[in-house]
Write a protein that holds these residues in place. Structure first.
Motif, mmCIF file in Angstrom:
data_model
loop_
_atom_site.group_PDB
_atom_site.id
_atom_site.type_symbol
_atom_site.label_atom_id
_atom_site.label_comp_id
_atom_site.label_asym_id
_atom_site.label_seq_id
_atom_site.Cartn_x
_atom_site.Cartn_y
_atom_site.Cartn_z
ATOM 1 N N SER B 49 0.842 -1.209 0.000
ATOM 2 C CA SER B 49 0.000 0.000 0.000
ATOM 3 C C SER B 49 0.870 1.249 0.000
ATOM 4 O O SER B 49 0.604 2.222 -0.717
ATOM 5 C CB SER B 49 -0.877 0.056 1.257
ATOM 6 O OG SER B 49 -1.821 -0.970 1.250
ATOM 7 N N LYS B 177 -14.671 -9.336 3.976
ATOM 8 C CA LYS B 177 -15.161 -7.957 4.085
ATOM 9 C C LYS B 177 -14.268 -6.992 3.309
ATOM 10 O O LYS B 177 -14.745 -6.155 2.529
ATOM 11 C CB LYS B 177 -15.181 -7.527 5.566
ATOM 12 C CG LYS B 177 -16.586 -7.288 6.095
ATOM 13 C CD LYS B 177 -16.616 -7.102 7.599
ATOM 14 C CE LYS B 177 -16.338 -5.697 8.060
ATOM 15 N NZ LYS B 177 -16.357 -5.618 9.553
ATOM 16 N N ALA B 178 -12.954 -7.128 3.513
ATOM 17 C CA ALA B 178 -12.017 -6.243 2.812
ATOM 18 C C ALA B 178 -12.099 -6.467 1.307
ATOM 19 O O ALA B 178 -12.106 -5.519 0.517
ATOM 20 C CB ALA B 178 -10.596 -6.480 3.310
ATOM 21 N N ILE B 181 -14.977 -4.626 -0.222
ATOM 22 C CA ILE B 181 -14.763 -3.189 -0.401
ATOM 23 C C ILE B 181 -13.821 -2.936 -1.579
ATOM 24 O O ILE B 181 -14.051 -2.048 -2.396
ATOM 25 C CB ILE B 181 -14.197 -2.550 0.879
ATOM 26 C CG1 ILE B 181 -15.080 -2.919 2.078
ATOM 27 C CG2 ILE B 181 -14.123 -1.040 0.741
ATOM 28 C CD1 ILE B 181 -14.599 -2.344 3.393
ATOM 29 N N LEU B 182 -12.779 -3.753 -1.687
ATOM 30 C CA LEU B 182 -11.857 -3.571 -2.805
ATOM 31 C C LEU B 182 -12.566 -3.789 -4.135
ATOM 32 O O LEU B 182 -12.292 -3.108 -5.124
ATOM 33 C CB LEU B 182 -10.657 -4.509 -2.675
ATOM 34 C CG LEU B 182 -9.722 -4.248 -1.485
ATOM 35 C CD1 LEU B 182 -8.518 -5.174 -1.533
ATOM 36 C CD2 LEU B 182 -9.250 -2.799 -1.461
ATOM 37 N N VAL B 239 -8.055 0.464 3.053
ATOM 38 C CA VAL B 239 -8.824 -0.769 3.251
ATOM 39 C C VAL B 239 -7.889 -1.883 3.701
ATOM 40 O O VAL B 239 -8.175 -2.613 4.661
ATOM 41 C CB VAL B 239 -9.554 -1.180 1.952
ATOM 42 C CG1 VAL B 239 -10.227 -2.537 2.116
ATOM 43 C CG2 VAL B 239 -10.564 -0.126 1.558
ATOM 44 N N SER B 242 -6.828 -1.246 7.271
ATOM 45 C CA SER B 242 -7.841 -1.621 8.264
ATOM 46 C C SER B 242 -7.904 -3.126 8.449
ATOM 47 O O SER B 242 -8.085 -3.619 9.567
ATOM 48 C CB SER B 242 -9.243 -1.185 7.834
ATOM 49 O OG SER B 242 -9.236 0.135 7.450
ATOM 50 N N LEU B 243 -7.785 -3.839 7.326
ATOM 51 C CA LEU B 243 -7.779 -5.291 7.428
ATOM 52 C C LEU B 243 -6.621 -5.744 8.319
ATOM 53 O O LEU B 243 -6.804 -6.587 9.209
ATOM 54 C CB LEU B 243 -7.641 -5.904 6.029
ATOM 55 C CG LEU B 243 -7.393 -7.410 5.971
ATOM 56 C CD1 LEU B 243 -8.540 -8.182 6.606
ATOM 57 C CD2 LEU B 243 -7.192 -7.880 4.531
#
Ligand code: RET
Ligand code: RET
Lengths: 250, 250
Positions: B49, B177-178, B181-182, B239, B242-243
């Protein structure tokens, strides 16, 4: 060799830009390099403190050169800086109140109002100038300033009396103490900026022009903004730093 | 001293380039400096990231100056940036799905289609311009754009319904969940780019020209691309961040 240019001994704006850039740079190194001594849950807060001064450092180096070479107020870059750093300060409020269960919505509310405050302030400061820097519409300048001020008071309200205050009380202890100091920063420290606006903007105060000569108006505005930035960015960060120190186990 | 030049208060493209460069820089510092707080298996993802925003930061500083001094769209540099960062995003998909046993072949498939998407997009955007920036062949421009769009949909398919989706489901929990969102980032966030293409390319939309004046077309395209980059690179990274936070033990 770096490209340097001669500086006048009485260039006070240049002086504060220089001191500002160095102080921001040193503060960033301080926050970043101290990260490892804190408990994990405090690291993010201190890291964000460092980001705020780091963003400012880069801008200050740029603005210093802009002032030196172009000889005009680097208003544009101030707002680029603020539009990033003020929301990050809102993130700080959220981060330290997380222990009391702060929700992300609080953070977004604060960010929203800070962006309103800055965008409307930019309109007032930047859109009504002719090529000499004189105002083309002093009325619109104070109208935008007033709207910006209202958004500012919404933020003051939220942190002093609203949702943020309640969370701080329920967190208690060190967090409540730090929150209180940050509240004073918002009320007193941030109030430095509208002062700079009033000094530097022809119609700043309901059309009243405090400094009549454009050049001195710009100079006083820049000195005031530079002092405001140093107090708020570094001071704010140090409050968070102290909170992290006192809440981390040895 | 840096070589600065005067900036107009209403230079919105310049504004987004500036904000973009600073935001990317701050985001990189954020990702890099937070690495140590994660479990080892998440560090690579957060590091990637940071690489994405770091590559972007360096390009944004360059593109900002290019826009400032040459006054033209820095298309060339955008694609240099994308051809590195988009494959890295594909790597991210692979990295977070490794827990569910993702194979490298998935990563290479995504990378392959992203390169096809970008190379064909570059052809359409860059090869048919005369020296004034007008199109010499609007038909070829939308044909290449269409091919690029097809490759884009292959990626959308793989992550939403294909192999990647299956792995995400079998991983479950925070990873699923991640991943979801991605997926939305790919479908909605990435769709910002074809929009910029359509605005900035004379024959972008099946030969339809949305913005007739070349200069305004380029300006709107750059603002759109800059917004897209901020949303996608920083958002995508957050994202993953957060994961990593929610999956690391304290
Ligand atoms: C109320 C008001 C303003 C407030 C600005 C503020 C409060 C800026 C804060 C900046 C900070 C805290 C930066 C530090 O990093 C403006 C825009 C000057 C316009 C006039 C009215
Ligand atoms: C579909 C399509 C395009 C898609 C570009 C995309 C999807 C770029 C994504 C870039 C990212 C995600 C960068 C962030 O780091 C182009 C090439 C504009 C050409 C027109 C058709």
């Amino acid at each position: 060799l770096a490209d340097v240019s001669k500086i006048a001994n009485d260039d006070y704006v240049g002086f504060t830009f220089f001191v500002g850039s160095m102080a921001m740079m040193a503060a960033s190194a301080f926050f970043f390099l101290s990260l490892s001594q804190f408990d994990k849950k405090w690291r993010t807060s201190v890291l964000v403190s460092g980001l705020i001064t780091f963003i400012a450092a880069v801008h200050y180096f740029y603005m210093r050169d802009y002032w030196d070479q172009i000889g005009e107020s680097p208003t544009f870059f101030r707002y680029v800086d603020w539009v990033l750093t003020v929301p990050l300060m809102c993130v700080e409020f959220f981060l330290i109140l997380r222990v009391a269960g702060a929700k992300q919505s609080l953070m977004w509310k604060l960010i929203f109002w800070s962006v309103v405050m800055l965008v409307t302030g930019y309109f007032g400061e930047a859109l009504y100038l002719d090529s000499t820097g004189a105002s083309t519409n002093p009325t619109m300048q104070w109208v935008w300033g007033l709207i910006s001020g209202l958004a500012y008071f919404v933020i003051v309200y939220i942190v002093w009396f609203g949702e943020a205050k309640k969370l701080a009380v329920s967190a208690g202890g060190q967090v409540l103490k730090a929150h209180k100091i940050l509240c004073w920063f918002v009320l007193v420290g941030w109030a430095i900026y509208p002062l700079g606006y009033i000094l530097g903007t022809e119609g700043g105060l309901f059309g009243l022009q405090l400094v009549s000569d454009i050049e001195s108006a710009q100079m006083s505005m820049n000195v005031v903004y530079n002092i405001g930035d140093a107090v708020n960015k570094i001071g704010f960060g140090l409050v968070v730093y102290s909170l992290a120190v006192s809440s981390s186990k040895d």
